[in-house]
Design a protein around this motif. Structure first.
Motif, PDB file in Angstrom:
ATOM      1  N   TYR A 105     -17.950 -13.529 -58.758  1.00 30.44           N
ATOM      2  CA  TYR A 105     -18.575 -13.906 -60.034  1.00 30.44           C
ATOM      3  C   TYR A 105     -19.055 -12.668 -60.778  1.00 30.44           C
ATOM      4  N   ARG A 106     -19.854 -11.834 -60.116  1.00 30.88           N
ATOM      5  CA  ARG A 106     -20.282 -10.554 -60.681  1.00 30.88           C
ATOM      6  C   ARG A 106     -20.219  -9.509 -59.569  1.00 30.88           C
ATOM      7  N   LEU A 107     -19.602  -8.398 -59.870  1.00 29.55           N
ATOM      8  CA  LEU A 107     -19.550  -7.268 -58.947  1.00 29.55           C
ATOM      9  C   LEU A 107     -20.376  -6.149 -59.571  1.00 29.55           C
ATOM     10  N   LYS A 108     -21.446  -5.758 -58.876  1.00 30.48           N
ATOM     11  CA  LYS A 108     -22.381  -4.785 -59.432  1.00 30.48           C
ATOM     12  C   LYS A 108     -22.310  -3.488 -58.646  1.00 30.48           C
ATOM     13  N   GLU A 109     -22.177  -2.363 -59.375  1.00 31.43           N
ATOM     14  CA  GLU A 109     -22.156  -1.039 -58.759  1.00 31.43           C
ATOM     15  C   GLU A 109     -22.966  -0.088 -59.633  1.00 31.43           C
ATOM     16  N   ALA A 110     -24.101   0.369 -59.102  1.00 34.42           N
ATOM     17  CA  ALA A 110     -25.002   1.251 -59.858  1.00 34.42           C
ATOM     18  C   ALA A 110     -25.323   0.598 -61.208  1.00 34.42           C
ATOM     19  N   ASP A 111     -25.015   1.271 -62.326  1.00 28.33           N
ATOM     20  CA  ASP A 111     -25.366   0.759 -63.646  1.00 28.33           C
ATOM     21  C   ASP A 111     -24.364  -0.233 -64.212  1.00 28.33           C
ATOM     22  N   TRP A 112     -23.230  -0.423 -63.519  1.00 29.30           N
ATOM     23  CA  TRP A 112     -22.141  -1.201 -64.091  1.00 29.30           C
ATOM     24  C   TRP A 112     -22.011  -2.570 -63.417  1.00 29.30           C
ATOM     25  N   THR A 113     -21.603  -3.550 -64.221  1.00 32.46           N
ATOM     26  CA  THR A 113     -21.364  -4.904 -63.715  1.00 32.46           C
ATOM     27  C   THR A 113     -20.017  -5.394 -64.230  1.00 32.46           C
ATOM     28  N   TRP A 114     -19.205  -5.936 -63.322  1.00 36.60           N
ATOM     29  CA  TRP A 114     -17.872  -6.432 -63.668  1.00 36.60           C
ATOM     30  C   TRP A 114     -17.789  -7.925 -63.373  1.00 36.60           C
ATOM     31  N   ARG A 115     -17.041  -8.628 -64.210  1.00 39.38           N
ATOM     32  CA  ARG A 115     -16.951 -10.086 -64.140  1.00 39.38           C
ATOM     33  C   ARG A 115     -15.642 -10.535 -63.476  1.00 39.38           C
ATOM     34  N   ASP A 116     -15.738 -11.562 -62.667  1.00 45.70           N
ATOM     35  CA  ASP A 116     -14.566 -12.220 -62.090  1.00 45.70           C
ATOM     36  C   ASP A 116     -13.612 -11.210 -61.447  1.00 45.70           C
ATOM     37  N   SER A 117     -14.135 -10.398 -60.548  1.00 46.38           N
ATOM     38  CA  SER A 117     -13.336  -9.360 -59.894  1.00 46.38           C
ATOM     39  C   SER A 117     -12.494  -9.948 -58.764  1.00 46.38           C
ATOM     40  N   VAL A 118     -11.392  -9.273 -58.468  1.00 45.43           N
ATOM     41  CA  VAL A 118     -10.530  -9.640 -57.344  1.00 45.43           C
ATOM     42  C   VAL A 118     -11.040  -8.961 -56.082  1.00 45.43           C
TER      43      VAL A 118
END
Length: 277
Positions: free
Chosen positions: A174-187
Motif C-alpha cells: 500500500y505504501r512503501l516508506k524509505e527515509a523522506d520518500w513514500t511510494w504507492r502500490d509498490s511491487v
C-alpha cells in the motif's frame, strides 16, 4: 535505494559464480514464456535502465530511457519534487541480447523524474526508435498498460551488472516508506530476486508477455525501519512491516497515460496520475 554500488563490489565474485544460473536454459522456452535477454537494456554510470516505448509510440518518435528518479545525475529529487523538461546530455551504454555493449546513446533531456509516489526518471534521447533499430538492430521494450498481477513470473534485467534475476510478484505494498520518500502500490518480489546496488532502474519484465511492468528500485538491506536502504511497508491502517532481504519495484503502467503524441510527457492528459510539479 539500490543506487550505491560500493557495497555491492564485494558481491562481484558471487555474481560471477551465479552467472551459470542466470543463463538461458537449453532448448526453446515454453510457449507461454517470452524469452528475456539484455537487448534494449542500458547501463548508466551508477544504475541500470532500458529503452522503452508506449503501446502507441511511433517508429519516428524520439526514443525514451527509463530508470529511477534516484539515479539522476543531479542527485536524489526531494520529497514532493517533480522534474520536467530538464536539459541533459547523459550517455547510456546500449546492450545487445548477450549483454555486450553495442552503442552509446545520448539524452536530449530529462522528460520527467520524481521520487514522490513512485521512483522514476524518463530521458528523451537524441535518436528515434527507427534510427536505433536500423543502426544497431535493437528494439525498445514495451511498457504494459495494465497493473501487474500477483504471482506472475518476472525477470529483473540489470544492464549495469549484466545479470538477470528471476522470481515472482509476491504482492503489492500500500505504501512503501524509505527515509523522506513514500511510494504507492509498490511491487514486492519473492526472495530469489536478491537485487543489489547498481540494479536500480532495471526493467521488471513479465515473462508471459515480454512487457515491462515495473522498474526495480529498492530493498531492505539491514532490517532497519523506514531508513535509507531499509524501506518499510505501511498498510492502510498504518501498521508497519519490515522484511529484511526483500526487494521492491515501482509499477510502470501509470506512465502510459501520461505520454502523448511524439512521446512527449503531458501530465494534463486524461488518466494521467503521475505527480505534477
Amino acid at each position: 535505494m539500490k543506487k550505491s554500488i560500493v557495497g555491492a563490489l564485494g558481491a562481484v565474485c558471487a555474481l560471477l559464480l551465479a552467472a551459470a544460473g542466470t543463463a538461458p536454459a537449453v532448448g526453446a522456452p515454453p510457449a507461454t514464456v517470452k524469452a528475456v535477454n539484455f537487448a534494449g537494456t542500458v547501463a548508466l554510470s551508477n544504475c541500470s535502465g532500458s529503452v522503452i516505448r508506449m503501446p502507441g509510440s511511433q517508429p519516428g518518435d524520439p526514443a525514451l530511457v527509463l530508470s529511477n528518479g534516484h539515479c539522476l545525475e543531479t542527485g536524489f529529487p526531494g520529497a514532493g519534487e517533480v522534474i520536467t523538461d530538464q536539459p541533459s546530455s547523459r550517455t547510456f551504454s546500449l546492450l545487445g541480447a548477450s549483454g555486450s555493449k553495442v552503442a552509446t546513446l545520448r539524452a536530449h533531456k530529462v522528460s520527467y523524474a520524481t521520487m514522490t509516489d513512485t521512483d522514476i526518471s524518463i530521458y528523451e534521447l537524441t535518436q528515434t526508435y527507427t534510427q536505433i533499430q536500423k543502426s544497431y538492430g535493437i528494439s525498445a521494450l514495451t511498457l504494459n498498460d495494465r497493473h501487474p498481477v500477483a504471482g506472475s513470473a518476472i525477470k529483473v534485467v540489470s544492464g549495469y551488472w549484466k545479470r538477470i534475476y528471476s522470481c515472482n510478484v509476491d504482492g503489492f505494498v500500500y505504501r512503501l516508506k524509505e527515509a523522506d520518500w513514500t511510494w504507492r502500490d509498490s511491487v514486492r518480489y519473492t526472495s530469489s530476486c536478491n537485487t543489489i546496488g547498481g540494479t536500480s532502474g532495471s526493467p521488471v519484465i513479465d515473462t508471459a508477455t515480454g512487457k515491462v511492468v515495473a522498474v526495480n528500485n529498492t530493498g531492505n538491506e539491514d532490517g532497519a525501519t523506514c531508513t535509507e536502504n531499509n524501506p518499510c511497508e505501511v498498510d492502510e491502517n498504518g501498521n508497519v512491516t519490515i522484511r529484511r532481504g526483500i526487494n521492491y519495484a515501482q509499477e510502470t503502467y501509470t506512465i502510459v497515460p501520461c505520454i502523448g503524441i511524439g512521446n512527449k510527457v503531458d501530465l494534463s492528459l486524461p488518466g494521467c496520475t503521475l505527480p505534477k510539479p
